[in-house]
Write a protein that holds these residues in place. Structure first.
Motif, PDB file in Angstrom:
ATOM      1  N   TYR A  76       0.847  -1.185   0.000  1.00 57.14           N
ATOM      2  CA  TYR A  76       0.000   0.000   0.000  1.00 57.14           C
ATOM      3  C   TYR A  76       0.884   1.237   0.000  1.00 57.14           C
ATOM      4  CZ  TYR A  76      -3.273  -3.555   1.421  1.00 57.14           C
ATOM      5  OH  TYR A  76      -4.023  -4.693   1.468  1.00 57.14           O
ATOM      6  N   GLN A  77       0.509   2.207  -0.866  1.00 56.05           N
ATOM      7  CA  GLN A  77       1.317   3.405  -0.960  1.00 56.05           C
ATOM      8  C   GLN A  77       0.422   4.641  -0.999  1.00 56.05           C
ATOM      9  OE1 GLN A  77       4.587   3.083  -3.439  1.00 56.05           O
ATOM     10  NE2 GLN A  77       5.239   5.163  -3.140  1.00 56.05           N
ATOM     11  N   PRO A  78       0.577   5.524  -0.005  1.00 59.58           N
ATOM     12  CA  PRO A  78      -0.195   6.773  -0.030  1.00 59.58           C
ATOM     13  C   PRO A  78       0.413   7.736  -1.042  1.00 59.58           C
ATOM     14  CG  PRO A  78       1.231   6.730   1.884  1.00 59.58           C
ATOM     15  CD  PRO A  78       1.394   5.398   1.183  1.00 59.58           C
ATOM     16  N   GLY A  79      -0.408   8.621  -1.548  1.00 55.56           N
ATOM     17  CA  GLY A  79       0.065   9.634  -2.481  1.00 55.56           C
ATOM     18  C   GLY A  79      -0.864  10.830  -2.454  1.00 55.56           C
ATOM     19  N   SER A  80      -0.621  11.754  -3.337  1.00 59.94           N
ATOM     20  CA  SER A  80      -1.447  12.960  -3.441  1.00 59.94           C
ATOM     21  C   SER A  80      -1.683  13.263  -4.905  1.00 59.94           C
ATOM     22  CB  SER A  80      -0.757  14.161  -2.793  1.00 59.94           C
ATOM     23  OG  SER A  80      -0.586  13.940  -1.415  1.00 59.94           O
ATOM     24  N   ALA A  81      -2.836  13.832  -5.185  1.00 66.37           N
ATOM     25  CA  ALA A  81      -3.150  14.315  -6.532  1.00 66.37           C
ATOM     26  C   ALA A  81      -3.541  15.778  -6.405  1.00 66.37           C
ATOM     27  CB  ALA A  81      -4.284  13.498  -7.128  1.00 66.37           C
ATOM     28  N   TYR A  82      -3.128  16.561  -7.369  1.00 64.54           N
ATOM     29  CA  TYR A  82      -3.386  18.000  -7.346  1.00 64.54           C
ATOM     30  C   TYR A  82      -4.144  18.374  -8.601  1.00 64.54           C
ATOM     31  CZ  TYR A  82       0.392  17.764  -3.958  1.00 64.54           C
ATOM     32  OH  TYR A  82       1.171  17.437  -2.888  1.00 64.54           O
ATOM     33  N   GLY A  83      -4.928  19.403  -8.512  1.00 67.71           N
ATOM     34  CA  GLY A  83      -5.650  19.891  -9.682  1.00 67.71           C
ATOM     35  C   GLY A  83      -6.381  21.162  -9.333  1.00 67.71           C
ATOM     36  N   SER A  84      -7.282  21.530 -10.226  1.00 69.22           N
ATOM     37  CA  SER A  84      -8.100  22.710  -9.953  1.00 69.22           C
ATOM     38  C   SER A  84      -9.448  22.536 -10.628  1.00 69.22           C
ATOM     39  CB  SER A  84      -7.405  23.989 -10.437  1.00 69.22           C
ATOM     40  OG  SER A  84      -7.196  23.936 -11.831  1.00 69.22           O
ATOM     41  N   VAL A  85     -10.434  23.136 -10.031  1.00 74.11           N
ATOM     42  CA  VAL A  85     -11.769  23.214 -10.597  1.00 74.11           C
ATOM     43  C   VAL A  85     -12.027  24.692 -10.798  1.00 74.11           C
ATOM     44  CG1 VAL A  85     -14.216  22.806 -10.220  1.00 74.11           C
ATOM     45  CG2 VAL A  85     -12.538  21.140  -9.399  1.00 74.11           C
ATOM     46  N   GLY A  86     -12.050  25.074 -12.061  1.00 77.32           N
ATOM     47  CA  GLY A  86     -12.118  26.506 -12.349  1.00 77.32           C
ATOM     48  C   GLY A  86     -10.847  27.152 -11.852  1.00 77.32           C
ATOM     49  N   ASN A  87     -10.968  28.135 -11.016  1.00 77.16           N
ATOM     50  CA  ASN A  87      -9.803  28.818 -10.450  1.00 77.16           C
ATOM     51  C   ASN A  87      -9.473  28.335  -9.044  1.00 77.16           C
ATOM     52  OD1 ASN A  87      -9.419  30.408 -12.714  1.00 77.16           O
ATOM     53  ND2 ASN A  87     -10.850  31.994 -12.000  1.00 77.16           N
ATOM     54  N   THR A  88     -10.162  27.273  -8.581  1.00 73.03           N
ATOM     55  CA  THR A  88      -9.955  26.790  -7.217  1.00 73.03           C
ATOM     56  C   THR A  88      -9.060  25.553  -7.233  1.00 73.03           C
ATOM     57  OG1 THR A  88     -12.171  27.561  -6.661  1.00 73.03           O
ATOM     58  CG2 THR A  88     -11.111  26.028  -5.115  1.00 73.03           C
ATOM     59  N   PRO A  89      -7.840  25.687  -6.687  1.00 75.04           N
ATOM     60  CA  PRO A  89      -6.951  24.515  -6.641  1.00 75.04           C
ATOM     61  C   PRO A  89      -7.407  23.532  -5.549  1.00 75.04           C
ATOM     62  CG  PRO A  89      -5.890  26.407  -5.633  1.00 75.04           C
ATOM     63  CD  PRO A  89      -7.215  26.890  -6.167  1.00 75.04           C
ATOM     64  N   PHE A  90      -7.060  22.266  -5.723  1.00 74.75           N
ATOM     65  CA  PHE A  90      -7.383  21.262  -4.708  1.00 74.75           C
ATOM     66  C   PHE A  90      -6.272  20.225  -4.635  1.00 74.75           C
ATOM     67  CE2 PHE A  90      -9.148  19.424  -8.543  1.00 74.75           C
ATOM     68  CZ  PHE A  90      -8.787  18.088  -8.452  1.00 74.75           C
ATOM     69  N   GLN A  91      -6.252  19.545  -3.517  1.00 70.00           N
ATOM     70  CA  GLN A  91      -5.326  18.434  -3.297  1.00 70.00           C
ATOM     71  C   GLN A  91      -6.142  17.282  -2.737  1.00 70.00           C
ATOM     72  OE1 GLN A  91      -2.131  19.140  -0.511  1.00 70.00           O
ATOM     73  NE2 GLN A  91      -1.643  16.972  -0.374  1.00 70.00           N
ATOM     74  N   VAL A  92      -5.904  16.084  -3.258  1.00 74.30           N
ATOM     75  CA  VAL A  92      -6.611  14.891  -2.804  1.00 74.30           C
ATOM     76  C   VAL A  92      -5.579  13.861  -2.379  1.00 74.30           C
ATOM     77  CG1 VAL A  92      -8.153  13.025  -3.484  1.00 74.30           C
ATOM     78  CG2 VAL A  92      -8.502  15.316  -4.407  1.00 74.30           C
ATOM     79  N   ASN A  93      -5.798  13.259  -1.221  1.00 71.39           N
ATOM     80  CA  ASN A  93      -4.927  12.172  -0.773  1.00 71.39           C
ATOM     81  C   ASN A  93      -5.416  10.874  -1.410  1.00 71.39           C
ATOM     82  OD1 ASN A  93      -3.335  13.806   0.929  1.00 71.39           O
ATOM     83  ND2 ASN A  93      -4.954  13.761   2.444  1.00 71.39           N
ATOM     84  N   THR A  94      -4.475  10.083  -1.893  1.00 75.90           N
ATOM     85  CA  THR A  94      -4.819   8.837  -2.582  1.00 75.90           C
ATOM     86  C   THR A  94      -4.081   7.675  -1.940  1.00 75.90           C
ATOM     87  OG1 THR A  94      -3.003   9.073  -4.166  1.00 75.90           O
ATOM     88  CG2 THR A  94      -5.110  10.053  -4.781  1.00 75.90           C
ATOM     89  N   ASN A  95      -4.595   6.506  -2.174  1.00 71.43           N
ATOM     90  CA  ASN A  95      -3.929   5.271  -1.753  1.00 71.43           C
ATOM     91  C   ASN A  95      -3.944   4.330  -2.947  1.00 71.43           C
ATOM     92  OD1 ASN A  95      -3.345   5.612   1.111  1.00 71.43           O
ATOM     93  ND2 ASN A  95      -5.555   5.800   1.330  1.00 71.43           N
ATOM     94  N   THR A  96      -2.801   3.775  -3.259  1.00 76.13           N
ATOM     95  CA  THR A  96      -2.737   2.802  -4.345  1.00 76.13           C
ATOM     96  C   THR A  96      -2.219   1.484  -3.774  1.00 76.13           C
ATOM     97  OG1 THR A  96      -0.503   3.509  -4.939  1.00 76.13           O
ATOM     98  CG2 THR A  96      -2.309   4.532  -6.138  1.00 76.13           C
ATOM     99  N   THR A  97      -2.585   0.416  -4.433  1.00 74.81           N
ATOM    100  CA  THR A  97      -2.135  -0.909  -4.023  1.00 74.81           C
ATOM    101  C   THR A  97      -1.402  -1.539  -5.192  1.00 74.81           C
ATOM    102  OG1 THR A  97      -4.070  -1.161  -2.606  1.00 74.81           O
ATOM    103  CG2 THR A  97      -2.852  -3.156  -3.150  1.00 74.81           C
ATOM    104  N   GLY A  98      -0.213  -1.994  -4.914  1.00 73.63           N
ATOM    105  CA  GLY A  98       0.559  -2.732  -5.907  1.00 73.63           C
ATOM    106  C   GLY A  98       0.890  -4.105  -5.348  1.00 73.63           C
ATOM    107  N   MET A  99       1.420  -4.934  -6.178  1.00 73.18           N
ATOM    108  CA  MET A  99       1.801  -6.272  -5.740  1.00 73.18           C
ATOM    109  C   MET A  99       3.324  -6.399  -5.859  1.00 73.18           C
ATOM    110  SD  MET A  99      -1.082  -7.329  -4.852  1.00 73.18           S
ATOM    111  CE  MET A  99      -1.124  -9.069  -4.602  1.00 73.18           C
ATOM    112  N   MET A 100       3.924  -7.032  -4.853  1.00 75.35           N
ATOM    113  CA  MET A 100       5.373  -7.182  -4.826  1.00 75.35           C
ATOM    114  C   MET A 100       5.720  -8.650  -4.586  1.00 75.35           C
ATOM    115  SD  MET A 100       8.161  -5.257  -2.397  1.00 75.35           S
ATOM    116  CE  MET A 100       7.722  -6.043  -0.867  1.00 75.35           C
ATOM    117  N   PRO A 101       6.604  -9.218  -5.415  1.00 75.73           N
ATOM    118  CA  PRO A 101       7.031 -10.605  -5.168  1.00 75.73           C
ATOM    119  C   PRO A 101       7.956 -10.672  -3.950  1.00 75.73           C
ATOM    120  CG  PRO A 101       8.198  -9.692  -7.052  1.00 75.73           C
ATOM    121  CD  PRO A 101       7.209  -8.661  -6.609  1.00 75.73           C
TER     122      PRO A 101
END
Length: 143
Positions: A76-101
């Motif tokens: 499990y790896q936390p991350g962040s995504a950034y963007g904007s809606v119109g002129n309002t910037p935002f940040q979203v926290n994300t979690n992704t899951t990968g597989m590791m041998p």
């Protein structure tokens, strides 16, 4: 943001607990194998089961117990995504899951002299690979 911090805290806590369990398991393996020195080889059979192989060299017999398995585990790896809606910037926290041998392996070697009495032992591997031997020793009272 608080949810991410709780998840991170839980992940770190789980890692510390698992690391402690791994260290404790190897202590059990050390104690169980140390108690074999001076005992007949049957004692090793009683504690570990039958070996995977033997080899004779210079009057000594080397008994080997080994396991080796490959598994795939989630990471499990936390991350962040950034963007904007119109002129309002935002940040979203994300979690992704990968597989590791991951490779779990353990090799235990017990050495006897010509009298079939255990002279020494050693092992190499990781806690995941040695877990079956550790559990067997724990059932026999080793801590």
């Amino acid at each position: 943001m608080k949810l991410l911090n709780i998840k991170t805290l839980l992940s770190v806590s789980a890692m510390l607990i698992l690391t402690g369990c791994a260290a404790d398991g190897m202590k059990v393996l050390d104690a169980g194998l140390s108690s074999l020195v001076g005992q007949p080889i049957q004692s090793a059979y009683d504690r570990l089961g039958y070996p995977n192989g033997t080899q004779n060299m210079n009057g000594d017999t080397f008994y080997v117990w080994s396991t080796n398995r490959n598994v795939v585990m989630p990471v499990y790896q936390p991350g962040s995504a950034y963007g904007s809606v119109g002129n309002t910037p935002f940040q979203v926290n994300t979690n992704t899951t990968g597989m590791m041998p991951v490779n779990f392996n353990c090799s235990i070697r017990v050495i006897t002299g010509s009298d079939n009495v255990i002279k020494s032992w050693d092992y190499q591997g990781n806690a995941g690979g040695c877990q079956g031997y550790v559990q067997s020793l724990k059932r026999q009272g080793f801590k």
